[in-house]
Design a protein around this motif. Sequence first.
Motif, PDB file in Angstrom:
ATOM      1  N   VAL A  55     -10.420   2.193  -5.041  1.00 50.11           N
ATOM      2  CA  VAL A  55     -11.288   1.181  -4.443  1.00 50.11           C
ATOM      3  C   VAL A  55     -10.550  -0.155  -4.418  1.00 50.11           C
ATOM      4  O   VAL A  55     -10.042  -0.614  -5.448  1.00 50.11           O
ATOM      5  CB  VAL A  55     -12.596   1.046  -5.240  1.00 50.11           C
ATOM      6  N   ASP A  56     -10.475  -0.782  -3.234  1.00 51.73           N
ATOM      7  CA  ASP A  56      -9.769  -2.064  -3.138  1.00 51.73           C
ATOM      8  C   ASP A  56     -10.664  -3.206  -3.621  1.00 51.73           C
ATOM      9  O   ASP A  56     -11.814  -2.999  -4.021  1.00 51.73           O
ATOM     10  CB  ASP A  56      -9.233  -2.297  -1.719  1.00 51.73           C
ATOM     11  N   SER A 109      -5.625   6.280 -10.711  1.00 56.89           N
ATOM     12  CA  SER A 109      -6.080   7.444  -9.947  1.00 56.89           C
ATOM     13  C   SER A 109      -4.935   8.422  -9.713  1.00 56.89           C
ATOM     14  O   SER A 109      -5.102   9.643  -9.847  1.00 56.89           O
ATOM     15  CB  SER A 109      -6.667   6.987  -8.607  1.00 56.89           C
ATOM     16  N   PHE A 110      -3.761   7.889  -9.382  1.00 55.67           N
ATOM     17  CA  PHE A 110      -2.571   8.720  -9.161  1.00 55.67           C
ATOM     18  C   PHE A 110      -2.237   9.526 -10.419  1.00 55.67           C
ATOM     19  O   PHE A 110      -2.009  10.733 -10.367  1.00 55.67           O
ATOM     20  CB  PHE A 110      -1.405   7.814  -8.762  1.00 55.67           C
ATOM     21  N   ILE A 132       4.627   1.561 -14.079  1.00 55.34           N
ATOM     22  CA  ILE A 132       4.879   2.509 -15.166  1.00 55.34           C
ATOM     23  C   ILE A 132       3.931   2.241 -16.332  1.00 55.34           C
ATOM     24  O   ILE A 132       3.384   3.166 -16.950  1.00 55.34           O
ATOM     25  CB  ILE A 132       6.352   2.437 -15.634  1.00 55.34           C
ATOM     26  N   GLY A 133       3.700   0.956 -16.629  1.00 53.72           N
ATOM     27  CA  GLY A 133       2.795   0.597 -17.717  1.00 53.72           C
ATOM     28  C   GLY A 133       1.382   1.095 -17.479  1.00 53.72           C
ATOM     29  O   GLY A 133       0.752   1.685 -18.371  1.00 53.72           O
ATOM     30  N   TYR A 134       0.883   0.877 -16.268  1.00 55.16           N
ATOM     31  CA  TYR A 134      -0.472   1.342 -15.946  1.00 55.16           C
ATOM     32  C   TYR A 134      -0.551   2.872 -16.012  1.00 55.16           C
ATOM     33  O   TYR A 134      -1.535   3.435 -16.502  1.00 55.16           O
ATOM     34  CB  TYR A 134      -0.881   0.880 -14.550  1.00 55.16           C
ATOM     35  N   MET A 135       0.463   3.546 -15.501  1.00 57.53           N
ATOM     36  CA  MET A 135       0.445   5.009 -15.513  1.00 57.53           C
ATOM     37  C   MET A 135       0.548   5.560 -16.930  1.00 57.53           C
ATOM     38  O   MET A 135      -0.127   6.539 -17.277  1.00 57.53           O
ATOM     39  CB  MET A 135       1.571   5.573 -14.623  1.00 57.53           C
TER      40      MET A 135
END
Length: 458
Positions: free
Chosen positions: A78-79, A159-160, A186-189
């Motif tokens: 969601v943007d 989400s990815f 990378i941090g978020y993932m």
Amino acid sequence: MIMEMEKHKLQAAKKYIDSVYESVKQRNAHEPEFLQAVQEIFHSLLPVLVKNPKYKENGILERIVEPERMISFRVPWVDDNGKVRVNRGFRVQFNGTLGPYKGGLRFHPSVNASIIKFLGFEQIFKNALTGQAIGGGKGGADFDPKGKSDAEIMRFTQSFMTELSKYIGSGIDVPAGDIGVGAREIGYMFGQYRRIAGHYDSGVLTGKGIGYGGSLGRTEATGYGLIYFVNEMLKDKGMDFEGQTVVVSGSGNVSIYAIEKAQEYGAKVVACSDSNGYIYDENGICLETLKQLKEVERARICEYINEHPHAKYFEGSQNIWTIPCDIALPCATQNELDKQAAETLVANGVKAVGEGANMPTTHDAAEVFLKNEILYAPGKASNAGGVAVSALEMAQNSSRIAWSLEKVDTELKKIMVDIYRSSVQASEEYGMKGNLVAGANIAGFTKVADAMIVQGVI
């Protein structure tokens, strides 16, 4: 009689290669980048198959061009305006013969199955060349991080990773960053993976921040590694970077640190680019300004001239190769340097070309460099520094020990020198002395192929 036998072997090997490639074309007809990568490898393997019929007998070519696993998935997010967006995500686990699948994640609108497969295929041989226990993989999404807020980037990457997390792990598949995927992504993932897995697994991603399992020197690794490789190539011809004029395409991570190390070695880097255009600074690129623009402000390259009004900005990044230089380093993206650009570089007296990106030079352009005896470093060898230090990061994660920057850099330099030497040795062994494209292809292929034979038909 002996000559007739050799001729027969040559014809039989060529027929085998052609037949496998035709099959690949039929099965992947709409994947031009992947077909280009396969053709480039196959083009080098004729003398290998003549000398080693075991590769045909074990169906190595048929197997090595087919991914062990290709994953495609939707990525809904969601943007900031509350609108639902949907992108397409990919991960190809191409060949795990030598170790866990290893390869970056690319976020760019151009990402599709063909590009991910070409990158994953290249990664097999690049990773083999490093001498480390890592297989070949690649991934990404057709998501454009440009112009997105941090919150949008976070929602997309979470989400990815929600889907990707089902297929990765420190002993299975270890992604890293690539175009559009840096420390922020990378941090978020990593955070999302930790949340889903319910435990801390520092080895599931590389390119992490220093505070949570990352390696010193990883940011600089691909750019530095490129310069270490090219410097070895120059040294063999009695040259070095000192006093050379250099043009570097791109202005991302690879380009910035290639510029930094080239300048340390005494080169004058006069140009770099982004997707909109390029800057030319006859005094030499100011690295401090470039880092501020690209690493801090995430701005466009055209803003460089605000700080350095004597420099010039030109629309159209492709035209960067019209600038006369001694050394050209294409570090932006695939197929950025075509035959016409190669001919222009040769006409302007280029001495060496080193690829910092994945397959940035078209096949026709590479032929121009080889025909004119230009020193030419192919990407699967010369840009292997990033994945090499990623594997060193994996080693540090496994041992729970963080290495010093000096140790990482020493290991990186050793790996790049070893890759250069093994490429030279393979080119000489198979009658292609001086052709590092063939040498790198052969050295990487034979290492993987021999291991595939030992492990059986799987």
